[in-house]
Design an enzyme around this catalytic site. Sequence first.
Site, PDB file in Angstrom:
ATOM      1  N   ASN A   1       0.875  -1.169   0.000  1.00 40.48           N
ATOM      2  CA  ASN A   1       0.000   0.000   0.000  1.00 40.48           C
ATOM      3  C   ASN A   1       0.914   1.221   0.000  1.00 40.48           C
ATOM      4  O   ASN A   1       1.657   1.454   0.962  1.00 40.48           O
ATOM      5  CB  ASN A   1      -0.900  -0.009   1.247  1.00 40.48           C
TER       6      ASN A   1
ATOM      7  N   ASN B   1       0.096   4.443  -0.112  1.00 39.35           N
ATOM      8  CA  ASN B   1      -0.404   5.621   0.604  1.00 39.35           C
ATOM      9  C   ASN B   1      -0.287   6.877  -0.262  1.00 39.35           C
ATOM     10  O   ASN B   1       0.124   7.940   0.199  1.00 39.35           O
ATOM     11  CB  ASN B   1       0.373   5.784   1.922  1.00 39.35           C
TER      12      ASN B   1
ATOM     13  N   ASP C   1      -3.790  -4.906   0.717  1.00 40.20           N
ATOM     14  CA  ASP C   1      -4.099  -4.408   2.049  1.00 40.20           C
ATOM     15  C   ASP C   1      -5.507  -4.868   2.393  1.00 40.20           C
ATOM     16  O   ASP C   1      -6.491  -4.319   1.903  1.00 40.20           O
ATOM     17  CB  ASP C   1      -3.988  -2.878   2.056  1.00 40.20           C
TER      18      ASP C   1
ATOM     19  N   ASN D   1      -6.811  -4.928   5.483  1.00 39.92           N
ATOM     20  CA  ASN D   1      -7.354  -4.225   6.650  1.00 39.92           C
ATOM     21  C   ASN D   1      -8.022  -5.181   7.626  1.00 39.92           C
ATOM     22  O   ASN D   1      -9.044  -4.854   8.250  1.00 39.92           O
ATOM     23  CB  ASN D   1      -8.308  -3.107   6.223  1.00 39.92           C
TER      24      ASN D   1
ATOM     25  N   ASP E   1       3.290   4.270   5.010  1.00 38.25           N
ATOM     26  CA  ASP E   1       3.115   3.693   6.339  1.00 38.25           C
ATOM     27  C   ASP E   1       3.019   2.171   6.279  1.00 38.25           C
ATOM     28  O   ASP E   1       3.002   1.513   7.323  1.00 38.25           O
ATOM     29  CB  ASP E   1       1.904   4.300   7.059  1.00 38.25           C
ATOM     30  N   HIS E   2       2.962   1.607   5.076  1.00 39.62           N
ATOM     31  CA  HIS E   2       3.064   0.170   4.865  1.00 39.62           C
ATOM     32  C   HIS E   2       4.446  -0.153   4.302  1.00 39.62           C
ATOM     33  O   HIS E   2       5.074   0.689   3.641  1.00 39.62           O
ATOM     34  CB  HIS E   2       2.027  -0.322   3.853  1.00 39.62           C
TER      35      HIS E   2
END
Length: 268
Positions: A9, A11, A158, A160, A259-260
């Site tokens: 991911n 972002n 991702d 989640n 952030d991944h």
Amino acid sequence: MAKIISTCNVNGVRAAAGKGLLEWLAATEADIVCLQETRATDEQTRSALAPALDAGWFLSHAEPGLKGRAGVAILSRHQPDAVRVGVGLFQDGTWTPVAEFATLGRYVEADFDDLTIASVYVHTGEADTPLQDEKYRFLDAIGARMLAHDGQFVIMGDWNVAHTELDIKNWKGNVKNAGFLPRERAWVSSMLAAGYADVVRDVHPGVPGPYSWHSYRGRAFDNDAGWRIDYQLARGEIATRAKQAVVEKAATYAERWSDHAPVTVQYR
């Protein structure tokens, strides 16, 4: 057939391209890279990734239906035989996306010889809200596609969802939060029971993590207080051939371009 497959991911692909994504793409040995949260149109994504595309990568992209939200892509060393946008099923030989999710930019899949690769971005959700209900409907649609595919299939991205207590550092504080709800976790279990392999977990059994997402807040990155929510789920003979799986966590907080972190699997 691809031997090294990665997912991340980003972002925001335009931001990531300026922070190190392009350098990572230039250095990686991956044959296929799936991206999530491009947050950009086709034109913007191609512009951001222009150096990589000029170097020979092929791009298959499902642009966001809402500005600045979602967007998924597949980068490949070879041009795919076919590309399908929007999670769905074949009906009378025709790919038919689920109408609710057809244009949201959360699913794209591509065929490479006898292997299908899919890049998916599942909703974040929010417990006990319509957003969570939509997340469950999306997972159901993905599950239907996964169960209908009877060949070589690696679906990644991702999700989640942290599947077990090993997949989230602070699981006790998140038992009532989206991403660690019983129904979400049960969905992952149902896919594994149906014959899919969580290849990263298979390579790293019984250990915390390896975490692929760390919040930008506080010292989550430095303390490795993360979540493992970026999976490669594989079915078919390829699922037995994962020999190495690495979460390419940056050496320092300052070197992160998302952030991944990329989750990279080498298949025999």
